[in-house]
Scaffold this active site. Sequence first.
Site, PDB file in Angstrom:
ATOM      1  N   TYR A  50      34.449  48.367  32.284  1.00  0.00           N
ATOM      2  CA  TYR A  50      34.212  47.065  31.671  1.00  0.00           C
ATOM      3  C   TYR A  50      33.398  47.213  30.384  1.00  0.00           C
ATOM      4  CZ  TYR A  50      35.581  44.846  36.089  1.00  0.00           C
ATOM      5  OH  TYR A  50      36.269  44.415  37.201  1.00  0.00           O
ATOM      6  N   GLY A  80      45.577  41.317  57.951  1.00  0.00           N
ATOM      7  CA  GLY A  80      45.491  40.544  59.185  1.00  0.00           C
ATOM      8  C   GLY A  80      45.641  39.051  58.979  1.00  0.00           C
ATOM      9  N   GLY A 112      45.148  40.513  41.691  1.00  0.00           N
ATOM     10  CA  GLY A 112      45.314  39.072  41.527  1.00  0.00           C
ATOM     11  C   GLY A 112      45.702  38.316  42.775  1.00  0.00           C
ATOM     12  N   ASP A 155      42.978  35.718  44.027  1.00  0.00           N
ATOM     13  CA  ASP A 155      42.923  34.507  43.209  1.00  0.00           C
ATOM     14  C   ASP A 155      44.127  33.620  43.494  1.00  0.00           C
ATOM     15  OD1 ASP A 155      40.681  35.666  42.013  1.00  0.00           O
ATOM     16  OD2 ASP A 155      41.899  36.614  40.454  1.00  0.00           O
ATOM     17  N   ASP A 169      48.061  40.513  36.731  1.00  0.00           N
ATOM     18  CA  ASP A 169      47.180  39.600  37.445  1.00  0.00           C
ATOM     19  C   ASP A 169      47.832  38.254  37.739  1.00  0.00           C
ATOM     20  OD1 ASP A 169      45.382  41.616  36.900  1.00  0.00           O
ATOM     21  OD2 ASP A 169      43.731  40.250  36.494  1.00  0.00           O
TER      22      ASP A 169
END
Length: 365
Positions: free
Chosen positions: A111, A233, A276, A279, A315
């Site tokens: 990052y 799961g 992704g 989200d 994403d």
Amino acid sequence: MSGHAPPEVVCLGESMVTFLPSRPGRLADVPSFTRAIGGAESNVACALAAAGHRTRWIGRVGHDGFGDHLVETIGSYGVDVTAVGRDPHRPTGVYFRTDEDRATDAHEVVYYRAGSAASAMSPATVPYDSVAGARVLHLTGITAALSADCLDLVRDLTAPRPGRPLVSFDVNHRPGLWRDGSAPEVLLELARRADLVFVGADEAKALWGLKGSRAVTELIDGPETVVLKLGKGGAEVIDRRPESFAGIEDFADIEDADGVSHLVRPPRVDVVSAVGAGDAFAAGFLSATLRDLDMRTRLRHGHLMAAAALTAPGDLARPPRRAHADRLAALDTDAWGTLHLGPGWTGHDEERPDRTGDDQEVRTP
């Protein structure tokens, strides 16, 4: 977002330009990268907008080309970006990652976000009026970790006040952002202030040493609804209002002092990329919540939206059309249990069907 109608959902947080590798392997060995965008909150906003909801993304980017790219790309999904701040002194954050799954040791992420424009978000730069009027405000623990000012902002937005939107909070623990060791305390504080919480079972164990939905809801005792994500799961929803499960007749629920819980396992998915999916799951659950669907259906829509992300690179992925998702979410228990989804199942690629069993194919209309 068309017209002047207020957004249904406001998503607030940092988005960054992400550079995806041209081939698998160590970052040191990757010769070139493709530019894309990444950001948990803007991912949710884009997925909800693509699913037909009015959404607004609030963030802060630099006065640079990367900031232009982020705002233009997120806006192209139909997201309202009019409340995005532009910082003349700080850059837009960027990051590079490898092609490997995030859960493996081979996965690398680098990052470049320290001192980014988004880290300067605060109650002074993001007025409460920008989220007022929405039905849902979606936040994550990532924002709270960016800076002291960002934490003050998240605390301000989650403070009790008349007419506050339903606060959705995804714990989204990123250990590398919490170098001072405050993550367990701060993320628990923020989760308790929310109305709806998404948390992974792995996160609950790492942060608080918890295992099982009952232990999680006993600790996170503020929200009416907690969604515990169990990976392969499935996902379990625990709600303190038994009436939220009205109309669901063919499942065995568990009711105790902490509420009613229900587990839904995901369909079988041919995974292209795992990035992704969390989200997307939140977006699917929130979409069904906005439509006042029952809790089982909310979980199923979460799984379906996640499957769209899992079966596409990058994403962001186009979600299934609402009518198609509704048909799949309404399958009986046996049919849901045999659902098998591969690339193209959403119907945006007419050449590739979805499979609901070993010998049955259903082509998306």
